[in-house]
Design an enzyme around this catalytic site. Structure first.
Site, PDB file in Angstrom:
ATOM      1  N   HIS A  41      65.508  -3.428  -5.679  1.00 42.63           N
ATOM      2  CA  HIS A  41      64.303  -2.712  -6.090  1.00 42.63           C
ATOM      3  C   HIS A  41      63.566  -3.516  -7.145  1.00 42.63           C
ATOM      4  O   HIS A  41      63.476  -3.107  -8.304  1.00 42.63           O
ATOM      5  CB  HIS A  41      64.663  -1.336  -6.661  1.00 42.63           C
ATOM      6  CG  HIS A  41      65.214  -0.403  -5.640  1.00 42.63           C
ATOM      7  ND1 HIS A  41      64.509   0.011  -4.552  1.00 42.63           N
ATOM      8  CD2 HIS A  41      66.425   0.184  -5.539  1.00 42.63           C
ATOM      9  CE1 HIS A  41      65.241   0.829  -3.823  1.00 42.63           C
ATOM     10  NE2 HIS A  41      66.422   0.933  -4.399  1.00 42.63           N
ATOM     11  N   HIS A 124      68.795   8.638  -1.385  1.00 39.79           N
ATOM     12  CA  HIS A 124      69.068   7.227  -1.705  1.00 39.79           C
ATOM     13  C   HIS A 124      69.870   6.608  -0.558  1.00 39.79           C
ATOM     14  O   HIS A 124      70.831   7.214  -0.063  1.00 39.79           O
ATOM     15  CB  HIS A 124      69.850   7.133  -3.016  1.00 39.79           C
ATOM     16  CG  HIS A 124      69.889   5.744  -3.569  1.00 39.79           C
ATOM     17  ND1 HIS A 124      70.694   4.767  -3.029  1.00 39.79           N
ATOM     18  CD2 HIS A 124      69.196   5.156  -4.567  1.00 39.79           C
ATOM     19  CE1 HIS A 124      70.508   3.634  -3.700  1.00 39.79           C
ATOM     20  NE2 HIS A 124      69.588   3.850  -4.632  1.00 39.79           N
ATOM     21  N   GLU A 126      72.162   4.444  -0.463  1.00 44.10           N
ATOM     22  CA  GLU A 126      73.614   4.356  -0.700  1.00 44.10           C
ATOM     23  C   GLU A 126      74.283   5.692  -0.370  1.00 44.10           C
ATOM     24  O   GLU A 126      75.331   5.737   0.292  1.00 44.10           O
ATOM     25  CB  GLU A 126      73.906   3.977  -2.156  1.00 44.10           C
ATOM     26  CG  GLU A 126      75.402   3.914  -2.433  1.00 44.10           C
ATOM     27  CD  GLU A 126      75.736   3.756  -3.912  1.00 44.10           C
ATOM     28  OE1 GLU A 126      74.998   3.059  -4.630  1.00 44.10           O
ATOM     29  OE2 GLU A 126      76.735   4.357  -4.335  1.00 44.10           O
ATOM     30  N   CYS A 190      80.397   2.238 -10.652  1.00 44.82           N
ATOM     31  CA  CYS A 190      80.880   0.853 -10.783  1.00 44.82           C
ATOM     32  C   CYS A 190      80.885   0.412 -12.246  1.00 44.82           C
ATOM     33  O   CYS A 190      80.161   0.965 -13.074  1.00 44.82           O
ATOM     34  CB  CYS A 190      80.038  -0.094  -9.933  1.00 44.82           C
ATOM     35  SG  CYS A 190      78.463  -0.497 -10.669  1.00 44.82           S
ATOM     36  N   SER A 218      63.796   1.891  -8.960  1.00 43.71           N
ATOM     37  CA  SER A 218      65.217   1.597  -9.138  1.00 43.71           C
ATOM     38  C   SER A 218      65.912   2.757  -9.855  1.00 43.71           C
ATOM     39  O   SER A 218      65.630   3.054 -11.021  1.00 43.71           O
ATOM     40  CB  SER A 218      65.361   0.308  -9.955  1.00 43.71           C
ATOM     41  OG  SER A 218      66.632   0.255 -10.551  1.00 43.71           O
ATOM     42  N   ASN A 220      69.011   3.028 -10.915  1.00 42.59           N
ATOM     43  CA  ASN A 220      69.842   2.687 -12.084  1.00 42.59           C
ATOM     44  C   ASN A 220      68.974   2.384 -13.294  1.00 42.59           C
ATOM     45  O   ASN A 220      69.359   2.656 -14.430  1.00 42.59           O
ATOM     46  CB  ASN A 220      70.830   1.562 -11.738  1.00 42.59           C
ATOM     47  CG  ASN A 220      70.199   0.198 -11.707  1.00 42.59           C
ATOM     48  OD1 ASN A 220      69.992  -0.410 -12.737  1.00 42.59           O
ATOM     49  ND2 ASN A 220      69.873  -0.304 -10.521  1.00 42.59           N
ATOM     50  N   SER A 262      68.849  -4.732 -11.089  1.00 44.18           N
ATOM     51  CA  SER A 262      68.111  -5.577 -10.144  1.00 44.18           C
ATOM     52  C   SER A 262      66.935  -6.283 -10.816  1.00 44.18           C
ATOM     53  O   SER A 262      65.981  -6.674 -10.149  1.00 44.18           O
ATOM     54  CB  SER A 262      67.646  -4.744  -8.950  1.00 44.18           C
ATOM     55  OG  SER A 262      67.026  -3.563  -9.373  1.00 44.18           O
TER      56      SER A 262
HETATM   57  S1  SF4 Z   1      75.104  -1.560  -9.531  1.00 43.55           S
HETATM   58 FE1  SF4 Z   1      75.514  -3.589  -8.754  1.00 43.55          FE
HETATM   59  S2  SF4 Z   1      77.757  -3.886  -8.948  1.00 43.55           S
HETATM   60 FE2  SF4 Z   1      77.308  -1.691  -9.119  1.00 43.55          FE
HETATM   61  S3  SF4 Z   1      77.537  -0.915  -7.035  1.00 43.55           S
HETATM   62 FE3  SF4 Z   1      75.362  -1.365  -7.303  1.00 43.55          FE
HETATM   63  S4  SF4 Z   1      75.146  -3.441  -6.553  1.00 43.55           S
HETATM   64 FE4  SF4 Z   1      77.323  -3.112  -6.877  1.00 43.55          FE
END
Ligand code: SF4
Length: 278
Positions: A41, A124, A126, A190, A218, A220, A262
């Site tokens: 992203h 999302h 994922e 993670c 994004s 995160n 990212s």
């Molecule tokens: S944040 Fe990065 S290390 Fe964590 S699951 Fe997503 S791609 Fe993988």
């Protein structure tokens, strides 16, 4: 103005790995390379990949006629992989190993007879992939409070989107525990997410303003913004240094910088340089 960069910020293991995989493939490619959705992203990094490596993006397999398709870090449902192979495309699977692990754990929980609960963003990629690997039957909650409408449940297995906050998982477990006899929790957040969130939280306590650098799409990065906002200082979410306005920092002596998983280094360096010039 003093600028402090968070101890953990920017590209994570999974994103670096995906970029390396694509770069190696692009160096020797005889046929077109297409990523299924943007590899990460981040508009600037994607533009560079297109212009310098000739890697294009497709929204679906229907748009790819030939060559190599790259599965990005978020992963995809199993039927997408099968369709790509049936179409005769070469598949490079750059699914992050941490996402792959969440997919496997979710499938195992369902095999063991648990009702699967996925904590994460419903739309999302994922979360869609993890749910599909577990057979498609799952309760997906973005907010732990949403689980109350499904209670009571007998046997519950929980997995989490890799970039969620631990506090949300703890809250979900507190909601579930009084109503479930058998609760199995797989913490699939993670380590890169944990490190970045912890570092941002600590830094936000020691500065007068926080800058979070990363794509507006994004997830995160948006969670880093939320974490920084828990502190008492102003928080600016920007994608590039161009968005920084000197006037906003007139009374600031120390500013903190963090960045989503990212965000490329060159963008973070630009931001730090510009802030230091204020
Ligand atoms: S944040 Fe990065 S290390 Fe964590 S699951 Fe997503 S791609 Fe993988």
């Amino acid at each position: 103005m003093k600028v402090i960069l968070a101890n953990h910020a920017g590209y994570c293991y999974g994103v670096e790995r995906a970029f390396n995989i694509v770069e190696v493939a692009a160096t020797s490619a005889q046929r077109p390379i297409t990523t299924l959705g943007p590899l990460i992203h981040n508009t600037q990094a994607i533009d560079a990949l297109r212009e310098e490596r000739n890697v294009s993006i497709a929204d679906s397999l229907d748009e790819i006629e030939e060559g190599t398709v790259v599965i990005r870090t978020h992963g995809v449902p199993p039927d997408v992989l099968e369709s790509a192979e049936e179409k005769g495309l070469e598949v490079i699977d750059a699914t992050c190993p941490f996402v792959r692990s969440a997919q496997k754990l979710a499938a195992k929980l369902v095999e063991e007879g648990y009702t699967l609960v996925v904590l994460g963003e419903k739309n999302h990629p994922e979360v869609i992939g993890v749910t599909a690997h577990a057979g498609g039957e799952a309760i997906v909650v973005e907010d732990p409070d949403e689980i109350s409408q499904y209670l009571p449940l007998k046997r519950v297995g929980v997995v989490v989107q890799t970039t969620q906050q631990l506090e949300k998982l703890e809250k979900l477990v507190r909601r579930l525990l009084p109503h479930c006899k058998d609760l199995k929790v797989q913490n699939t957040i993670c380590y890169a997410t944990v490190d970045r969130q912890d570092a941002a939280r600590k830094l936000a306590r020691d500065v007068q303003a926080m800058i979070v650098v990363g794509g507006r799409h994004s997830g995160n990065t948006r969670r880093l913004v939320d974490i920084c906002k828990e502190g008492k200082v102003p928080v600016h979410h920007i994608e590039t240094a161009d968005e920084l306005d000197k006037a906003a920092f007139n009374d600031i002596d120390v500013v903190g910088v963090t960045a989503g998983a990212s965000t490329p280094d060159f963008i973070i360096e630009d931001v730090v340089r510009k802030l230091e010039s204020f």
